[in-house]
Design a protein around this motif. Structure first.
Motif, mmCIF file in Angstrom:
data_model
loop_
_atom_site.group_PDB
_atom_site.id
_atom_site.type_symbol
_atom_site.label_atom_id
_atom_site.label_comp_id
_atom_site.label_asym_id
_atom_site.label_seq_id
_atom_site.Cartn_x
_atom_site.Cartn_y
_atom_site.Cartn_z
ATOM 1 N N PHE A 52 1.497 -9.326 3.053
ATOM 2 C CA PHE A 52 0.752 -9.146 1.802
ATOM 3 C C PHE A 52 1.500 -9.699 0.584
ATOM 4 N N ASP A 53 2.452 -10.626 0.815
ATOM 5 C CA ASP A 53 3.297 -11.102 -0.286
ATOM 6 C C ASP A 53 2.527 -11.873 -1.355
ATOM 7 N N ARG A 54 1.353 -12.358 -1.022
ATOM 8 C CA ARG A 54 0.564 -13.084 -2.021
ATOM 9 C C ARG A 54 -0.128 -12.141 -3.008
ATOM 10 N N LEU A 55 -0.199 -10.879 -2.652
ATOM 11 C CA LEU A 55 -0.920 -9.923 -3.496
ATOM 12 C C LEU A 55 -0.050 -9.476 -4.665
ATOM 13 N N ASP A 56 -0.619 -9.569 -5.861
ATOM 14 C CA ASP A 56 0.063 -9.112 -7.077
ATOM 15 C C ASP A 56 -0.764 -7.964 -7.659
ATOM 16 N N PHE A 57 -0.391 -6.753 -7.301
ATOM 17 C CA PHE A 57 -1.173 -5.578 -7.694
ATOM 18 C C PHE A 57 -1.043 -5.272 -9.186
ATOM 19 N N VAL A 58 0.167 -5.419 -9.703
ATOM 20 C CA VAL A 58 0.430 -5.007 -11.085
ATOM 21 C C VAL A 58 -0.327 -5.874 -12.086
ATOM 22 N N SER A 59 -0.375 -7.178 -11.851
ATOM 23 C CA SER A 59 -0.996 -8.077 -12.831
ATOM 24 C C SER A 59 -2.501 -7.847 -12.965
ATOM 25 N N VAL A 60 -3.129 -7.319 -11.906
ATOM 26 C CA VAL A 60 -4.588 -7.107 -11.960
ATOM 27 C C VAL A 60 -4.935 -5.623 -12.092
ATOM 28 N N ARG A 61 -3.946 -4.803 -12.459
ATOM 29 C CA ARG A 61 -4.175 -3.356 -12.494
ATOM 30 C C ARG A 61 -5.279 -2.959 -13.467
ATOM 31 N N LYS A 62 -5.384 -3.700 -14.593
ATOM 32 C CA LYS A 62 -6.386 -3.329 -15.597
ATOM 33 C C LYS A 62 -7.805 -3.565 -15.078
ATOM 34 N N ARG A 63 -7.941 -4.527 -14.168
ATOM 35 C CA ARG A 63 -9.261 -4.736 -13.554
ATOM 36 C C ARG A 63 -9.659 -3.506 -12.739
ATOM 37 N N PHE A 64 -8.684 -2.987 -12.006
ATOM 38 C CA PHE A 64 -8.982 -1.808 -11.187
ATOM 39 C C PHE A 64 -9.167 -0.561 -12.054
#
Length: 755
Positions: free
Chosen positions: A445-457
């Motif tokens: 899952f190294d391609r996933l950047d959770f923090v940068s898209v957190r505001k979308r969630f």
């Protein structure tokens, strides 16, 4: 060098476990006590009220009443009855396996105040004039069933009969059971085809005898019951039914068969998944999970627990939760193997590093289960009891048992260099010379950047919650009778039912309602709801009528408005206390920001479940609260494992200078634990979906609530709680100009079991 002694010890342990479990499982299963919902029967909650004006209800009065009820149940011959005193003025009676529920309920609630009166309703004699324990079922000279009594003073009986003789032509001695002053009248009752008095024999002469015979239109069973209830003694108080539920035997049998089958399918899927994905450790997990199920049933029978439908669900869910500890440990071992460590070193390090996460996860789930036990009622207590036992036993089997068995094979040397036996390919393993640490490993899952898209969630969650709140405001919750009060009637038929036909049938028998829902795999179950809570007579009447039409005894539950309000209050208390306990524990074990982020995630999950139930118009009853609390306990597991890995990655850094470094740590931690999160939720979903698709109809809303909660919990742990913690920590970094990380010394560790 291989140590054959450890391999022999491993095989001996397997043989001992198999030879113990296989021959003793059936006897244990036969000893399991089934609850009302699995074998039929009824439960009644009585409010104890004064029998006379000025009478005070004391603890001793309630205790005397409970003893009198116990004596009456002995007359019925019911094995293992449950009689509990609640709140010092209530008595809960549970009788499983009773065939004639109508007679049993009448036998329990009647006052059993025997009185002898003249035709003008004047009291001549009462139960105090009779010798205790002398009532007997007998036959008269014409071989008709009668009840014989014995008077304390034959002279007094002679005086009474002399007075009755002088009242010709109304020279009747009327025998009453529970005569009500101002309501009952002999002259009125005598005109009815079924009078309320027992009998009214004519007295033509003075009778100086201590033996009295009560005759009437009795069956042999009725004389036995009457004699038994008179010997048991009159109740010192008035009992008012404020809650009752009855389950037909056919409903119970069908629910047991379907739910057990669903559980077997769900657990089998878990076993297959573990063996295929984790290979040898997975097979060992299957062995320890089998021991876990065996021990659960053994402990449950030893504590005289009563197995209910939610209890079976708790047992099956427990398997999914027990496997969580195995998955956490095995994932850690695989990480150690990937950095080039030996099998022995990987096993030791993986077992030690996984212990704290397993402990924290079990403690929080245990907290939710204990709260549920304290505030739950009847079947929910059964669910909570099974969940508590499951958590404690799973800690024994999954943490100690699995490590013991795997440790024997690891330390035998037979697994040295065989990473494939742990579900790893050799390509995924680095050489020890490369100097990798477990926290440096790449993931899928190294391609996933959770923090940068957190505001979308955040936005998605906020939108969903707002829509849910609007829908909740418009549609409200479809509250079951547990919370709204009223009566619920469930009909089981052999043929497909039609809503219009059932509605008309209920109208024809004098119980009309517009709230009828058809359910079941073959549409053979009808559920009717009423806003009024039926009296005992109305319950008996509707059960007789519907059984005559459909051939099976229906389930009928009644809840007074008083009990409904109490259940709502207890549900709110349970959720609030569980949430508070969890936030305190997480804050102490980690830090307050993690505790706050975790509880926001839990509230998100709980509200999401409520909103979906409102939109789908699913019934919200007391088992829904059990599902919410279970999800609170389970969802926090995911969050704790994530926070544990974040803390571990933080401890590698002596100082964090900016938010980007913190984001890197959070992303890395989420990627490293995502596989474990997916695997653990998948194993529980196996069971939940099996219960939802194949289980009893009454447990499907509970299963749906669990499924919604599991998905919402996994989502919130990764995309809400961890991100909220990041934002709070980011503010701290901005304010202080950086973050100094002090490595915490672990308070708990774990060495592998030594043989």
């Amino acid at each position: 060098m291989k140590n054959r002694g450890r391999i022999v010890a491993f095989l001996l342990l397997i043989i001992i476990l198999a030879s113990t479990i296989i021959p003793t499982t059936n006897p244990i299963l036969k000893d399991v006590k089934l609850g009302l919902d699995l074998q039929g029967g009824f439960e009644v909650l009585y409010q104890v009220k004064p029998l006379k004006d000025g009478q005070k209800i004391t603890e001793s009065t309630v205790a005397d009443t409970a003893r009198a009820l116990t004596n009456r149940i002995d007359v019925l011959g019911v094995s293992e009855p449950s009689i509990q005193i609640e709140s010092n003025n209530r008595i809960r009676v549970q009788l499983a396996g009773v065939e004639d529920q109508e007679s049993a309920r009448e036998l329990l609630s009647t006052q059993a105040n025997l009185s002898f009166r003249d035709a003008d309703d004047n009291l001549m004699l009462d139960g105090k004039d009779l010798k205790e324990g002398k009532a007997k079922a007998n036959f008269d000279e014409n071989n008709n069933p009668v009840v014989t009594l014995e008077m304390k003073d034959p002279n007094k009986f002679g005086d009474v009969t002399s007075q009755i003789v002088q009242k010709k032509p109304d020279n009747m001695l009327v025998i009453w059971l529970d005569f009500k002053e101002g309501e009952n009248s002999f002259k009125e009752e005598a005109m009815k085809p079924e009078p309320a008095f027992i009998s009214a024999p004519y007295v033509s002469k003075t009778i100086n005898s201590s033996n009295v015979e009560i005759s009437g239109n009795f069956s042999v069973e009725e004389t036995k019951d009457l004699a038994g209830i008179l010997n048991a003694g009159a109740l010192p108080v008035d009992l008012e039914e404020i809650y009752s539920t009855s389950v037909g035997a056919q409903f119970g049998e069908q629910a047991l068969d379907k739910t057990v089958f669903a559980g077997i399918i769900g657990v089998s899927l878990i076993f297959i998944f573990m063996a295929l994905y984790y290979r040898l450790p997975g097979v060992i997990a299957v062995v320890t999970l089998s021991v876990y199920i065996y021990l659960i049933l053994l402990v449950f029978t030893k504590i005289n627990g009563v197995l209910t439908l939610p209890g079976i669900a708790a047992l099956m869910l427990g398997v999914g939760m027990a496997v969580d500890a195995n998955i956490i440990t095995y994932e850690r071992i695989k990480e150690e193997l990937r950095v080039g460590k030996s099998v022995k070193s990987s096993f030791a390090a993986g077992a030690k590093s996984s212990f704290t996460a397993i402990l924290d996860a079990n403690v929080t789930t245990l907290l939710a289960a204990v709260v549920l036990f304290i505030f739950g009622t009847s079947s929910v207590k059964g669910f909570a009891t099974m969940l508590i036992i499951s958590i404690l036993v799973s800690f024994l089997t999954a943490v100690w048992g699995s490590r013991l068995l795997l440790g024997l094979l690891v330390h035998s040397g037979s697994l040295d260099g065989k990473v494939g036996w742990f579900g790893l390919s050799k390509k995924a393993v680095h050489s020890a010379d490369e100097g990798y640490e477990t926290l440096d490993l790449t993931t899928k899952f190294d391609r996933l950047d959770f923090v940068s898209v957190r505001k979308r969630f955040y936005t998605i969650s906020i939108v969903l919650l707002i829509v849910g709140a609007i829908m909740l405001g418009v549609f409200k919750l479809n509250l079951g009778i547990d919370f709204s009060g009223g009566t619920r009637v469930e009909v089981l038929a052999e043929q497909t039912l039609d809503e219009t036909a059932v509605t008309k049938q209920l109208e024809d028998i004098g119980h009309p309602t517009s709230d009828v829902v058809i359910s079941g795999d073959t549409k053979n179950i009808a559920v009717a709801r009423y806003k009024e809570d039926f009296t005992q007579e109305e319950v008996n009447s509707i059960k007789r009528e519907l059984q005559a039409v459909y051939g099976a005894e229906p389930n009928v539950s009644t809840v007074s408005s008083t009990v409904g309000k109490e259940l709502v209050r207890n549900a709110i208390y349970a959720l609030a206390i569980a949430a508070l306990g969890i936030i305190i524990y997480v804050a102490l074990r980690f830090e307050w920001r993690m505790g706050l982020a975790a509880i926001i995630g839990l509230l998100h999950d709980a509200f999401f479940m409520i909103a979906v139930f409102s939109i789908l118009r699913l019934e919200v009853d007391i088992t829904f609260i059990a599902a919410v609390l279970t999800i609170i306990g389970y969802s926090i597991n995911d969050t704790i494992v994530t926070f544990d890995r974040i803390r571990e990655n933080l401890n590698r850094s002596k100082h964090i200078d900016n938010a980007d470094e913190l984001a890197l740590i959070v992303n890395k931690s989420l990627r490293q634990t995502l596989g474990r999160s997916v695997n653990t939720v998948l194993t529980v979903i196996f069971v939940v979906v099996a219960l939802m698709m194949l289980g009893a109809e009454s447990i499907k809303p509970f299963s749906i609530a669990l499924l919604i909660g599991l998905l919402a919990g996994t989502y919130s742990s990764i995309l809400i709680s961890a991100q909220l913690w990041f934002d709070m920590k980011k503010k701290q970094i901005t304010k202080s100009g950086g973050l100094k990380v002090e490595k915490e010394k672990k308070q708990w560790g774990s060495d592998e079991p030594v043989v």
